[in-house]
Design a protein around this motif. Structure first.
Motif, PDB file in Angstrom:
ATOM      1  N   LYS A 126       0.794  -1.230   0.000  1.00 44.40           N
ATOM      2  CA  LYS A 126       0.000   0.000   0.000  1.00 44.40           C
ATOM      3  C   LYS A 126       0.826   1.280   0.000  1.00 44.40           C
ATOM      4  N   THR A 127       2.126   1.168   0.127  1.00 43.86           N
ATOM      5  CA  THR A 127       2.937   2.398   0.218  1.00 43.86           C
ATOM      6  C   THR A 127       4.195   2.289  -0.639  1.00 43.86           C
ATOM      7  N   ASP A 128       4.635   3.484  -1.143  1.00 42.76           N
ATOM      8  CA  ASP A 128       5.914   3.600  -1.864  1.00 42.76           C
ATOM      9  C   ASP A 128       6.863   4.522  -1.114  1.00 42.76           C
ATOM     10  N   ASP A 129       6.393   5.045   0.006  1.00 41.29           N
ATOM     11  CA  ASP A 129       7.205   5.991   0.778  1.00 41.29           C
ATOM     12  C   ASP A 129       8.342   5.251   1.478  1.00 41.29           C
ATOM     13  N   LEU A 130       9.547   5.694   1.263  1.00 43.16           N
ATOM     14  CA  LEU A 130      10.722   5.010   1.812  1.00 43.16           C
ATOM     15  C   LEU A 130      10.722   5.022   3.332  1.00 43.16           C
ATOM     16  N   LYS A 131      10.271   6.122   3.915  1.00 42.29           N
ATOM     17  CA  LYS A 131      10.229   6.198   5.370  1.00 42.29           C
ATOM     18  C   LYS A 131       9.233   5.195   5.935  1.00 42.29           C
ATOM     19  N   ALA A 132       8.065   5.091   5.292  1.00 35.97           N
ATOM     20  CA  ALA A 132       7.035   4.148   5.741  1.00 35.97           C
ATOM     21  C   ALA A 132       7.515   2.710   5.562  1.00 35.97           C
ATOM     22  N   ASP A 144      10.584   1.710   5.649  1.00 37.67           N
ATOM     23  CA  ASP A 144      11.596   1.448   6.683  1.00 37.67           C
ATOM     24  C   ASP A 144      10.929   1.109   8.013  1.00 37.67           C
ATOM     25  N   GLU A 145       9.836   1.801   8.300  1.00 41.69           N
ATOM     26  CA  GLU A 145       9.092   1.515   9.537  1.00 41.69           C
ATOM     27  C   GLU A 145       8.484   0.109   9.499  1.00 41.69           C
ATOM     28  N   LEU A 146       7.981  -0.327   8.337  1.00 44.52           N
ATOM     29  CA  LEU A 146       7.426  -1.669   8.199  1.00 44.52           C
ATOM     30  C   LEU A 146       8.509  -2.739   8.322  1.00 44.52           C
ATOM     31  N   LYS A 147       9.680  -2.404   7.843  1.00 43.72           N
ATOM     32  CA  LYS A 147      10.807  -3.338   7.986  1.00 43.72           C
ATOM     33  C   LYS A 147      11.106  -3.584   9.461  1.00 43.72           C
ATOM     34  N   ASN A 148      11.101  -2.501  10.222  1.00 41.78           N
ATOM     35  CA  ASN A 148      11.316  -2.637  11.668  1.00 41.78           C
ATOM     36  C   ASN A 148      10.152  -3.403  12.336  1.00 41.78           C
ATOM     37  N   LYS A 149       8.942  -3.114  11.858  1.00 39.23           N
ATOM     38  CA  LYS A 149       7.752  -3.719  12.463  1.00 39.23           C
ATOM     39  C   LYS A 149       7.759  -5.243  12.317  1.00 39.23           C
ATOM     40  N   TYR A 150       8.175  -5.761  11.156  1.00 39.48           N
ATOM     41  CA  TYR A 150       8.077  -7.196  10.891  1.00 39.48           C
ATOM     42  C   TYR A 150       9.406  -7.949  10.968  1.00 39.48           C
ATOM     43  N   LEU A 151      10.515  -7.283  10.593  1.00 43.34           N
ATOM     44  CA  LEU A 151      11.755  -8.039  10.434  1.00 43.34           C
ATOM     45  C   LEU A 151      12.844  -7.685  11.435  1.00 43.34           C
ATOM     46  N   ALA A 152      12.641  -6.634  12.217  1.00 43.29           N
ATOM     47  CA  ALA A 152      13.657  -6.280  13.221  1.00 43.29           C
ATOM     48  C   ALA A 152      13.732  -7.362  14.291  1.00 43.29           C
ATOM     49  N   LYS A 153      14.679  -7.223  15.177  1.00 43.71           N
ATOM     50  CA  LYS A 153      14.917  -8.242  16.217  1.00 43.71           C
ATOM     51  C   LYS A 153      13.651  -8.492  17.033  1.00 43.71           C
ATOM     52  N   LYS A 154      12.917  -7.423  17.275  1.00 40.74           N
ATOM     53  CA  LYS A 154      11.670  -7.564  18.033  1.00 40.74           C
ATOM     54  C   LYS A 154      10.455  -7.381  17.143  1.00 40.74           C
ATOM     55  N   GLY A 155      10.638  -7.619  15.815  1.00 39.12           N
ATOM     56  CA  GLY A 155       9.534  -7.528  14.870  1.00 39.12           C
ATOM     57  C   GLY A 155       8.601  -8.717  15.012  1.00 39.12           C
ATOM     58  N   GLU A 156       7.411  -8.606  14.426  1.00 42.68           N
ATOM     59  CA  GLU A 156       6.366  -9.615  14.600  1.00 42.68           C
ATOM     60  C   GLU A 156       6.783 -10.986  14.041  1.00 42.68           C
ATOM     61  N   ILE A 157       7.443 -11.016  12.915  1.00 43.29           N
ATOM     62  CA  ILE A 157       7.885 -12.293  12.345  1.00 43.29           C
ATOM     63  C   ILE A 157       9.011 -12.872  13.194  1.00 43.29           C
ATOM     64  N   SER A 158       9.969 -11.997  13.605  1.00 41.61           N
ATOM     65  CA  SER A 158      11.095 -12.469  14.429  1.00 41.61           C
ATOM     66  C   SER A 158      10.606 -13.058  15.749  1.00 41.61           C
ATOM     67  N   LEU A 159       9.570 -12.476  16.331  1.00 36.66           N
ATOM     68  CA  LEU A 159       9.075 -12.949  17.627  1.00 36.66           C
ATOM     69  C   LEU A 159       8.408 -14.325  17.531  1.00 36.66           C
ATOM     70  N   MET A 160       8.017 -14.717  16.308  1.00 38.68           N
ATOM     71  CA  MET A 160       7.412 -16.034  16.129  1.00 38.68           C
ATOM     72  C   MET A 160       8.372 -17.158  16.524  1.00 38.68           C
ATOM     73  N   MET A 161       9.663 -16.879  16.470  1.00 38.67           N
ATOM     74  CA  MET A 161      10.634 -17.915  16.837  1.00 38.67           C
ATOM     75  C   MET A 161      10.564 -18.280  18.315  1.00 38.67           C
ATOM     76  N   ASN A 162       9.927 -17.411  19.112  1.00 33.33           N
ATOM     77  CA  ASN A 162       9.781 -17.723  20.545  1.00 33.33           C
ATOM     78  C   ASN A 162       8.895 -18.959  20.773  1.00 33.33           C
ATOM     79  N   HIS A 163       8.080 -19.311  19.758  1.00 29.98           N
ATOM     80  CA  HIS A 163       7.153 -20.432  19.895  1.00 29.98           C
ATOM     81  C   HIS A 163       7.768 -21.761  19.474  1.00 29.98           C
ATOM     82  N   ILE A 164       8.997 -21.749  19.020  1.00 25.15           N
ATOM     83  CA  ILE A 164       9.591 -22.990  18.502  1.00 25.15           C
ATOM     84  C   ILE A 164       9.706 -24.073  19.574  1.00 25.15           C
ATOM     85  N   ARG A 165       9.865 -23.643  20.837  1.00 21.97           N
ATOM     86  CA  ARG A 165      10.000 -24.603  21.928  1.00 21.97           C
ATOM     87  C   ARG A 165       8.669 -25.317  22.221  1.00 21.97           C
ATOM     88  N   GLU A 166       7.563 -24.741  21.719  1.00 20.20           N
ATOM     89  CA  GLU A 166       6.237 -25.290  22.008  1.00 20.20           C
ATOM     90  C   GLU A 166       5.816 -26.364  21.010  1.00 20.20           C
TER      91      GLU A 166
END
Length: 346
Positions: free
Chosen positions: A20-26, A28-50
């Motif tokens: 939905k966006t072409d804005d570089l700043k936006a 970059d924010e989505l990159k942090n939201k999903y792929l950063a160390k505490k991003g939503e996808i990265s946090l999924m690895m916390n469930h691997i022990r389950e």
């Protein structure tokens, strides 16, 4: 928990927001939201022990992360290209325009003449003296045997600052300063510089012009010394076979006074347009220093004598380089200077 469904939902959500966006700043924010160390996808690895099938979970995690990261990087790349294109349009450079060319400068013939005259006289043992262009009446006129009521002042109607201060009408004022400071000692100088007179501006006259004046004071100086000096100057300045001719004249600061002609360097005395058919060209004024001038400056005219001369720099330059209008020296026109680019150096 159905982790496959969880990964699919998270991937769909991320791809939808990124699309939905072409804005570089936006982005970059989505990159942090999903792929950063505490991003939503990265946090999924916390469930691997389950989970029991950790390998399958890890493969699902890596696939989800790779797809989201690849799509995001592609959007960032397109966003950067879009920004670059916008900047190129905004800051467009017309490459068809000519580049900056740095031309080699051309020496002004006026200054070439000054330098040449100075070199000639320095080679004859003269020193170069300078003085103020705005000077007192005492030095411009009085010490040169031109008192307040002298009619010769009309010949040099100059530009006054007040009743006692004026723009010098000749560089003879420098000679007056030098004689005053010499305290009766011998002098051998030239005085180059600008001078000013209230005059009509035409092809041969200007309210501003330049002179080189010379002064020699010592024992046993005579008119023959003056003629020999000016003849040597003319030969070095114009040609080796140049001759000098004196004609009687009047200057209040010299006695006797002479107008000095040189044989035409162009036609060798036969007559041409430069010398107006006479074979001679008037070049300067000169004479023996007036006894009154010597006395006023502390010299005993019974012991000391001297000669003085004045050379118009524009006059010499116009003759030497074939310039027909004195005003061209002061018009700041580069086209005039460039005319001498191909003039062969002497």
């Amino acid at each position: 928990m159905d982790y496959k469904l969880e990964f699919d939902n998270l991937k769909s959500k991320a791809l939808e927001e990124i699309s939905k966006t072409d804005d570089l700043k936006a982005l970059d924010e989505l990159k942090n939201k999903y792929l950063a160390k505490k991003g939503e996808i990265s946090l999924m690895m916390n469930h691997i022990r389950e989970v029991e099938d950790k390998k399958a979970f890890g493969e699902l995690y890596n696939l989800t992360r790779k797809e989201v990261e690849s799509f995001l990087n592609e959007k960032i790349k397109k966003g950067e290209e879009k920004k670059l294109n916008e900047e190129l349009v905004k800051e467009r450079i017309d490459i068809t325009l000519p580049g900056n060319n740095f031309e080699r400068g051309v020496a002004n013939p006026f200054f070439k003449t000054i330098n040449e005259i100075e070199d000639i006289f320095v080679g004859m043992g003269y020193s170069i003296a300078t003085g103020p262009e705005v000077d007192y009446d005492k030095y411009v006129f009085e010490l040169l045997n031109i008192p307040h009521d002298h009619p010769a002042r009309d010949m040099q109607d100059t530009l006054y600052i007040d009743n006692n201060l004026l723009l010098r009408s000749h560089t003879s004022s420098v000679q007056a300063h030098v004689m005053e400071n010499a305290k009766g000692k011998p002098i051998k100088i030239i005085c180059p510089g600008k001078t000013y007179r209230r005059d009509d501006d035409d092809m041969t006259h200007s309210h501003q012009f330049a002179q080189v004046e010379g002064l020699v004071i010592d024992k046993n100086i005579n008119l023959g010394n003056l003629k020999a000096t000016l003849e040597l100057f003319a030969q070095k300045m114009f040609s080796k076979d140049t001759k000098v001719r004196f004609r009687s004249s009047f200057f209040p600061f010299t006695e006797p006074s002479v107008e000095v002609d040189i044989s035409c360097f162009n036609c060798k005395g036969k007559g041409c347009s430069i010398c107006k058919g006479s074979g001679w060209i008037e070049i300067l004024g000169a004479g023996m220093v007036h006894p009154n001038v010597l006395k006023m400056s502390g010299y005993d005219p019974e012991v000391y004598s001297g000669f003085a001369f004045g050379i118009g720099i524009e006059r010499v330059t116009m003759l030497k380089y074939g310039i027909n209008d004195i005003r061209r020296f002061y018009q700041n026109d580069l086209r005039f200077i460039k005319e001498f680019k191909k003039v062969k150096e002497d």
